[in-house]
Design an enzyme around this catalytic site. Structure first.
Site, PDB file in Angstrom:
ATOM      1  N   GLU A  68       0.839  -1.203   0.000  1.00 19.26           N
ATOM      2  CA  GLU A  68       0.000   0.000   0.000  1.00 19.26           C
ATOM      3  C   GLU A  68       0.877   1.258   0.000  1.00 19.26           C
ATOM      4  O   GLU A  68       1.864   1.354   0.745  1.00 19.26           O
ATOM      5  CB  GLU A  68      -0.869  -0.047   1.258  1.00 19.26           C
ATOM      6  CG  GLU A  68      -1.793   1.124   1.474  1.00 19.26           C
ATOM      7  CD  GLU A  68      -2.577   0.978   2.779  1.00 19.26           C
ATOM      8  OE1 GLU A  68      -3.541   1.730   2.959  1.00 19.26           O
ATOM      9  OE2 GLU A  68      -2.225   0.111   3.611  1.00 19.26           O
ATOM     10  N   LYS A 135      -9.286   2.638  -1.897  1.00 19.47           N
ATOM     11  CA  LYS A 135      -9.525   1.933  -0.635  1.00 19.47           C
ATOM     12  C   LYS A 135     -10.931   2.237  -0.135  1.00 19.47           C
ATOM     13  O   LYS A 135     -11.366   3.388  -0.110  1.00 19.47           O
ATOM     14  CB  LYS A 135      -8.482   2.358   0.394  1.00 19.47           C
ATOM     15  CG  LYS A 135      -8.463   1.548   1.675  1.00 19.47           C
ATOM     16  CD  LYS A 135      -7.259   1.942   2.534  1.00 19.47           C
ATOM     17  CE  LYS A 135      -7.135   1.121   3.793  1.00 19.47           C
ATOM     18  NZ  LYS A 135      -5.916   1.454   4.555  1.00 19.47           N
ATOM     19  N   CYS A 191      -5.452  -3.062   2.055  1.00 17.35           N
ATOM     20  CA  CYS A 191      -5.224  -3.208   3.488  1.00 17.35           C
ATOM     21  C   CYS A 191      -6.486  -3.436   4.325  1.00 17.35           C
ATOM     22  O   CYS A 191      -7.010  -4.540   4.379  1.00 17.35           O
ATOM     23  CB  CYS A 191      -4.459  -1.997   4.007  1.00 17.35           C
ATOM     24  SG  CYS A 191      -3.734  -2.287   5.661  1.00 17.35           S
TER      25      CYS A 191
END
Length: 705
Positions: A68, A135, A191
């Site tokens: 990330e 994300k 993540c």
């Protein structure tokens, strides 16, 4: 390989597609790369990323995943909002876009669209951007403060954006499918997205993603690495996918946290690979992923697709972007293929497997005794592996029920070819276990039967045909059932899974028929290990252990034909190791002969020291294919009618059972022609693309046999 529904598989182009190429058997290579981050230096990071990416390309990887925000560095806080950093991130991504080859490159960077900053994964391949995945879930608790800098995916204005001169998809509902291999379909999340109860990857998998990559910058705390592994394993298991997790490592700021650079790759819940943690230098981790296995597991579990139907609206939103990829011939290198799928290689796992196997068998027999109301068992004991193991189960069941071991009525029944050694082992084991032991000579009753049949043996001629063998097996079973009637008991069966698969059991007799079969879903290889585990656990005492050790060293034999040489089962059937391997690939995986032979070739290419009682053997491709045909013919053509009427027996392991009421249901009169033809094509394909002249000759002889 897998194919689009409705499209028949094309025969392999032997001039270009080798039998020895892993891609031709449904494998792809997945890479996770952890660079040493140059914090807040996108230009340097791009150079480091490109170096690792080129290595992944040289290794014929299909996808290479980075952590990330690896282009900028994750731990930048408010620096992420600076225009100077934003400009350099775009320059770095433009450089990586130009460097992108056939291998799909997934990198993380902060990107600003419509006045909002997003934490993104960018998919680059063949000089273009396939899509951007923002994300979805921003952690904003404890040490995390992402909501200060970033907007979540749901706050984006559009599902397409202009990026580096292209209009590209901009959504977490995005997967990338290979045009040349439709089963290669790659999903991506960032993540924290995997830490929530319903991650975006669930919808991606329902839409077809077989490989999911997670770009992460998860900091390390005590115990967190184990939790990550459990989380990734669970995601791979419940979604029937490969899940590749890649986390940030050295170079990130350690103002208040630390980083370990953990990369983990699981396939359908099975561990494939992991990077070293706390590495000072960059790391790259490879795994060869079995896409066929993923699609097989999905198609077998109807609840997986039923669950997808409950989220149909979410699944329909997932957009599929196609890409084209040409793969070069690649050996299977980054994958361990177990020689014995039923027997774990690690001792602690094997001990646990034996413990569960033994106790499942014992508890099944205990319950059957309780439900029947009978307190006595009848069993035939030959001094071989299967009856020995079944006898141990009987003894343990009686102990659990607090019944005397004398309630086990054990009979050794010597025939025309019973060896003195095995007979003495049977007699001695029964005595030392404290069961009620009897010797019952079946030869007189067999001679009556042979005489009634007009068999040549009854006239003094040494004719040892199948009738001669089965008369002995039948007489043993006849005695056992009548003894059970007489003693108010029931007969415990001894036949195992390997024999049932091959039809190496006489219809209606002891290794096939009983009142309850304790071994029917335990393969031959595992039975040997369980007996050794019983010895190591010292359940039955040192005197009995001594006999058990001797039994483990005896050649596997039916002992039905007289002669100076021992009648070897494996000399007739072929090695049980190869048959058990093929059984697993056939029933548990559903693989075609070529895929199974390819896997066996890698599993058995060399003999290595073993931590268990089993002899470790190596086999070449010619021998593998020779015995594979034996298995396929016996399993699909000649043996199903025996499996259609097997008695009750507890299912023991992941390999399943062959009970018609359980894992394996098939007609008794179907053709084996598809497997016969597939095997012949496999032999021809391997012969035509093999570089070894000796192997080619051997395969040519097989093809002509």
């Amino acid at each position: 390989m897998a194919y689009v529904a409705g499209t028949p598989p094309k025969p392999p182009d032997k001039a270009k597609k080798s039998f020895f190429d892993m891609h031709r058997h449904g494998f792809v290579r997945v890479a996770t790369a952890v660079p040493r981050v140059a914090l807040c230096d996108p230009r340097e990071n791009a150079a480091r990323i490109e170096t690792l990416y080129k290595e992944a390309c040289a290794q014929q990887s299909a996808v290479c995943c980075f952590p990330e925000l690896c282009v900028s560095g994750y731990a930048l806080d408010d620096l992420l909002q600076q225009d100077a950093l934003q400009d350099e991130c775009l320059e770095a991504l433009a450089s990586l876009k130009r460097a992108a080859k056939d291998c799909l490159l997934l990198v993380g960077a902060p990107l600003r669209f419509d006045g909002r900053l997003f934490n993104c994964a960018i998919a680059l391949q063949a000089g273009r951007c396939l899509g951007i995945i923002p994300k979805s879930y921003l952690p904003n608790f404890r040490e995390f403060y992402e909501a200060r800098q970033f907007a979540p995916a749901r706050l984006r204005v559009s599902s397409e954006v202009s990026f580096l001169g292209e209009t590209v998809p901009f959504t977490p509902d995005l997967i990338f499918r290979c045009a040349e291999q439709s089963s290669l379909c790659i999903g991506c999340e960032v993540c924290q997205d995997v830490w929530v109860p319903a991650p975006p990857s669930c919808a991606q998998c329902w839409r077809g993603a077989t490989v999911v990559c997670n770009l992460s910058a998860s900091n390390i705390t005590i115990g967190k690495a184990a939790y990550r592994s459990q989380l990734v394993q669970s995601m791979a298991a419940k979604n029937y996918c490969c899940y590749a997790y890649c986390s940030a490592g050295q170079g990130e700021s350690t103002n208040d946290v630390a980083w370990d650079g953990q990369s983990i790759i699981y396939e359908c819940g099975d561990f494939l690979a992991q990077s070293p943690r706390f590495a000072e230098d960059a790391t790259i981790t490879y795994a060869d992923v079995d896409l066929d296995r993923i699609e097989q597991d999905r198609s077998r579990d109807a609840t997986w697709s039923q669950n997808a139907a409950d989220y149909a609206d979410v699944v329909r939103k997932v957009r599929v972007v196609e890409f084209s990829r040409q793969s070069a011939q690649t050996p299977l290198q980054y994958r361990v293929v177990a020689k014995r799928p039923y027997v774990p290689a690690a001792k602690d796992e094997l001990d646990q497997r034996c413990y569960e196997c033994y106790n499942i068998q014992v508890s099944g027999l205990v319950q059957r005794m309780r439900s029947s109301g009978l307190k006595k068992l009848v069993i035939g004991v030959s001094g071989g592996l299967d009856s020995t193991h079944a006898l141990l189960v009987c003894v343990q069941a009686l102990d659990k029920l607090k019944l005397p071991r004398s309630n086990c009525l054990a009979y050794t029944m010597p025939g025309f070819a019973t060896g003195e050694a095995t007979k003495s082992y049977a007699t001695e084991l029964m005595r030392r276990l404290g069961v009620t032991a009897h010797e019952l000579d079946i030869r007189p009753s067999c001679e009556v039967m042979l005489r009634d049949l007009g068999h040549p043996y009854a006239k003094g001629e040494p004719v040892y045909d199948v009738t001669f063998e089965n008369v002995q097996a039948g007489e043993r079973t006849n005695h056992l059932f009548r003894l059970a009637n007489h003693q108010n008991a029931f007969v415990v069966g001894t036949g195992d899974l390997s024999e049932l698969a091959l039809g190496w059991c006489t219809y209606g007799v002891g290794d096939h028929m009983s009142h309850y079969g304790v071994n029917a879903s335990v393969p031959k290889s595992l039975i040997q290990c369980v007996i050794q585990w019983v010895i190591d656990s010292d359940f039955v005492g040192p005197e009995a252990n001594d006999v058990l050790s001797k039994i483990l060293s005896v050649e596997i034999s039916p002992e039905l034909i007289p002669g100076a040489e021992i009648q070897s089962t494996e000399a007739t059937l072929g090695p049980y190791d190869l048959h058990d391997f093929q059984l697993y690939q056939t029933t548990r995986r559903g693989f075609a002969p070529a895929k199974s032979a390819f896997l066996a070739m890698h599993a058995f290419r060399e003999a290595t020291p073993s931590s268990n009682v089993l002899e470790d053997r190596a086999f070449g491709l010619v021998e593998i294919l020779k015995h594979q045909r034996t298995f396929l013919r016996r399993f699909f053509l000649t043996s199903q009618f025996k499996r259609t009427c097997v008695p009750n027996a507890p299912k023991v392991g992941d390999g399943g059972s062959l009970s018609p009421r359980g894992d394996w249901r098939a007609p008794s009169d179907s053709s084996w022609a598809p497997w016969e033809r597939a095997w012949a094509r496999c032999v021809a394909w391997a012969r035509d693309t093999c570089d070894d002249a000796d192997v080619r000759r051997g395969l040519g002889a097989l093809a002509g046999a």
